[in-house]
Write an enzyme that holds these catalytic residues in place. Structure first.
Site, PDB file in Angstrom:
ATOM      1  N   PHE A 135       0.852  -1.189   0.000  1.00 50.21           N
ATOM      2  CA  PHE A 135       0.000   0.000   0.000  1.00 50.21           C
ATOM      3  C   PHE A 135       0.895   1.249   0.000  1.00 50.21           C
ATOM      4  CE2 PHE A 135      -2.957   3.032   1.949  1.00 50.21           C
ATOM      5  CZ  PHE A 135      -4.121   2.753   1.249  1.00 50.21           C
ATOM      6  N   ASP A 212       1.467  -5.271   8.365  1.00 56.23           N
ATOM      7  CA  ASP A 212       0.343  -4.364   8.191  1.00 56.23           C
ATOM      8  C   ASP A 212      -0.912  -5.238   8.046  1.00 56.23           C
ATOM      9  OD1 ASP A 212      -1.720  -2.780   7.118  1.00 56.23           O
ATOM     10  OD2 ASP A 212      -0.289  -1.366   6.254  1.00 56.23           O
ATOM     11  N   TYR A 237     -11.192   0.973  10.512  1.00 58.59           N
ATOM     12  CA  TYR A 237     -12.388   1.407   9.780  1.00 58.59           C
ATOM     13  C   TYR A 237     -12.734   0.494   8.611  1.00 58.59           C
ATOM     14  CZ  TYR A 237      -8.624   3.620   7.087  1.00 58.59           C
ATOM     15  OH  TYR A 237      -7.471   3.852   6.391  1.00 58.59           O
ATOM     16  N   LYS A 238     -11.935  -0.546   8.395  1.00 58.52           N
ATOM     17  CA  LYS A 238     -12.238  -1.494   7.312  1.00 58.52           C
ATOM     18  C   LYS A 238     -13.116  -2.605   7.879  1.00 58.52           C
ATOM     19  CE  LYS A 238      -8.379   0.121   4.614  1.00 58.52           C
ATOM     20  NZ  LYS A 238      -6.953   0.030   4.276  1.00 58.52           N
ATOM     21  N   ARG A 386     -12.545  -4.078  -7.234  1.00 56.48           N
ATOM     22  CA  ARG A 386     -12.421  -4.904  -6.028  1.00 56.48           C
ATOM     23  C   ARG A 386     -13.799  -5.213  -5.467  1.00 56.48           C
ATOM     24  NH1 ARG A 386      -8.285  -2.541  -1.688  1.00 56.48           N
ATOM     25  NH2 ARG A 386      -9.916  -0.973  -1.677  1.00 56.48           N
TER      26      ARG A 386
HETATM   27  C1  LIG Z   1      -6.163   1.201   4.223  1.00 51.07           C
HETATM   28  C2  LIG Z   1      -4.709   0.948   4.402  1.00 51.07           C
HETATM   29  C3  LIG Z   1      -3.888   1.890   5.045  1.00 51.07           C
HETATM   30  C4  LIG Z   1      -4.455   3.216   5.456  1.00 51.07           C
HETATM   31  O1  LIG Z   1      -3.664   4.008   6.261  1.00 51.07           O
HETATM   32  P1  LIG Z   1      -4.321   5.325   6.914  1.00 51.07           P
HETATM   33  O2  LIG Z   1      -3.266   5.958   7.668  1.00 51.07           O
HETATM   34  O3  LIG Z   1      -5.484   4.843   7.732  1.00 51.07           O
HETATM   35  O4  LIG Z   1      -4.837   6.166   5.784  1.00 51.07           O
HETATM   36  C5  LIG Z   1      -2.563   1.548   5.254  1.00 51.07           C
HETATM   37  N1  LIG Z   1      -2.065   0.361   4.834  1.00 51.07           N
HETATM   38  C6  LIG Z   1      -2.849  -0.556   4.196  1.00 51.07           C
HETATM   39  C7  LIG Z   1      -2.276  -1.854   3.764  1.00 51.07           C
HETATM   40  C8  LIG Z   1      -4.184  -0.269   3.948  1.00 51.07           C
HETATM   41  O5  LIG Z   1      -4.944  -1.147   3.311  1.00 51.07           O
END
Ligand SMILES: *Cc1c(COP(=O)(O)O)cnc(C)c1O
Length: 411
Positions: A135, A212, A237-238, A386
């Protein structure tokens, strides 16, 4: 089998009737005009009662306790909510998880803390291993830490349609490895990395691993303690349904809590913060990962949602998740080849996370039109749609409805 011969609605009806978690779907807020929500992997839906709980919080807790609320409860919420996440989703004993900040900020704090601890113990360990398809925020944070500390980034070239394999990790490990930063479930393909094997490989090379868990917490069973994971961060939040911008969680194994110093030394992570004394001294234990005033309001919906996950049980959630993606897989596979849709996710259950990605050249445009109809997947450049099927809030019927809408749009 040709497309016309399977009555997918009947298949879905049978699956819904046999689904032990079917009752959870109605525990989430209904949304007007929504036909199918396939984006619970980006933003989970609110649990019913979230609005009432937030109103209660404002009136009774904030409005009545006022400043006393900090002493009565809120100061302890980062660890307390962390322990709730740990027991419902992470397979981790209490005292190793906090909720605070955003994932990005937590990632920075933990990655730098681990990297510094490694270099302090063995100055030659200056490499941070990561992959090209991680990401974006993970890649950017690692670039920043490397620049700040004069460290070197070692990139694994990941296949965007699958993910990082243990063989690829083994190839780059060595005496200079400090930290390996990987996503457990790849955000693009949904590939589920072999976390126990990779963790073990990294340890045998003398490295530390930072997972992560944004796309796995609340969707895939985790056993951070049993796997011997060093540290992990993730979103709430996911699949954890904490609401937009809900604070992140971070896990740091108890055995590292003395040696790892995170870089944002704020008063809330200090020993006895209210003595307001000169000089920073980290609080004992996991509390030292906190920096400033905790985002209490942002934890209210999360705490409610975690109770649903606890009741359902992560093993049952995973079983339903695989059944949902299996159904989506079978439907997409039944489409005529000349539609030009391909699946860019792992077929094997033990390498598949909670979402499927399908590809076609015009999916950017298709996605925009689907949103107008109340069918909500998400688009990932260059051509991926997705399908994130959040197990607690998604019925099999909804999978069929959404995929039929997608199919109809492809002509
Ligand atoms: C959604 C996501 C993030 C998001 O990071 P934020 O700081 O909450 O914006 C980070 N890493 C991965 C792998 C994600 O899927």
């Amino acid at each position: 089998m040709t497309e016309q011969l399977t009555d997918w609605e009947a298949v879905a009806a049978e699956l819904d009737a046999a689904d032990p978690l079917a009752g959870f779907v109605d525990r989430f807020e209904p949304a007007e005009g929504l036909l199918a929500y396939f984006d619970g992997n980006s933003l989970g839906r609110p649990v019913r009662g979230t609005a009432q709980e937030m109103a209660r919080f404002v009136e009774q807790d904030w409005g009545t306790s006022l400043i006393r609320g900090w002493d009565e409860a809120w100061l302890r919420w980062p660890q307390e909510t962390g322990d709730l996440v740990a027991s419902a989703a992470l397979g981790a004993a209490p005292g190793q998880t906090v909720v605070a900040d955003s994932t990005t900020v937590m990632l920075y704090k933990v990655l730098r803390g681990l990297a510094d601890a490694q270099v302090a113990a063995e100055p030659a360990r200056t490499q941070i291993v990561l992959d090209t398809d991680n990401f974006p925020t993970d890649r950017y944070v690692a670039e920043g830490v490397a620049a700040e500390r004069g460290m070197e980034l070692v990139w694994i070239d990941a296949d965007p349609a699958s993910g990082v394999t243990s063989d690829q990790v083994a190839e780059v490990l060595g005496e200079r490895t400090a930290v390996v930063l990987l996503s457990h479930v790849a955000y693009r393909s949904g590939y589920l990395a072999d976390a126990p094997t990779i963790t073990d490989l990294v340890h045998r090379a003398g490295g530390l691993v930072l997972w992560d868990l944004c796309h796995s917490a609340g969707s895939v069973p985790l056993a951070l303690d049993d796997w011997g994971v060093d540290a992990a961060v993730g979103c709430t939040y996911k699949y954890l349904n904490g609401g937009p911008g809900a604070p992140a969680f971070a896990y740091l194994a108890a055995r590292h809590q003395d040696a790892v110093r995170q870089p944002i030394q704020g008063w809330m992570g200090r020993r006895d913060p209210f003595l307001m004394e000169a000089g920073y001294q980290p609080a004992e234990g996991i509390r030292a990962l906190v920096s400033g005033t905790p985002p209490v309001v942002g934890m209210v919906p999360l705490r409610l949602a975690l109770e649903q996950l606890r009741q359902a049980g992560i093993e049952a959630v995973r079983a339903k998740s695989l059944a949902l993606t299996d159904l989506a897989w079978r439907i997409v596979e039944s489409w005529p080849e000349d539609l030009g849709v391909s699946i860019a996710s792992p077929r094997e259950h033990d390498r598949r996370g909670g979402h499927l990605t399908i590809r076609r050249h015009d999916f950017a445009d298709v996605n925009a039109r689907l949103w107008e109809q109340g069918v909500i997947p998400d688009f990932r450049s260059p051509d991926g749609l997705r399908l994130g099927l959040s197990p607690l809030s998604t019925s099999f019927r909804e999978v069929v409805t959404g995929l039929q809408a997608i199919r109809a749009m492809l002509g």
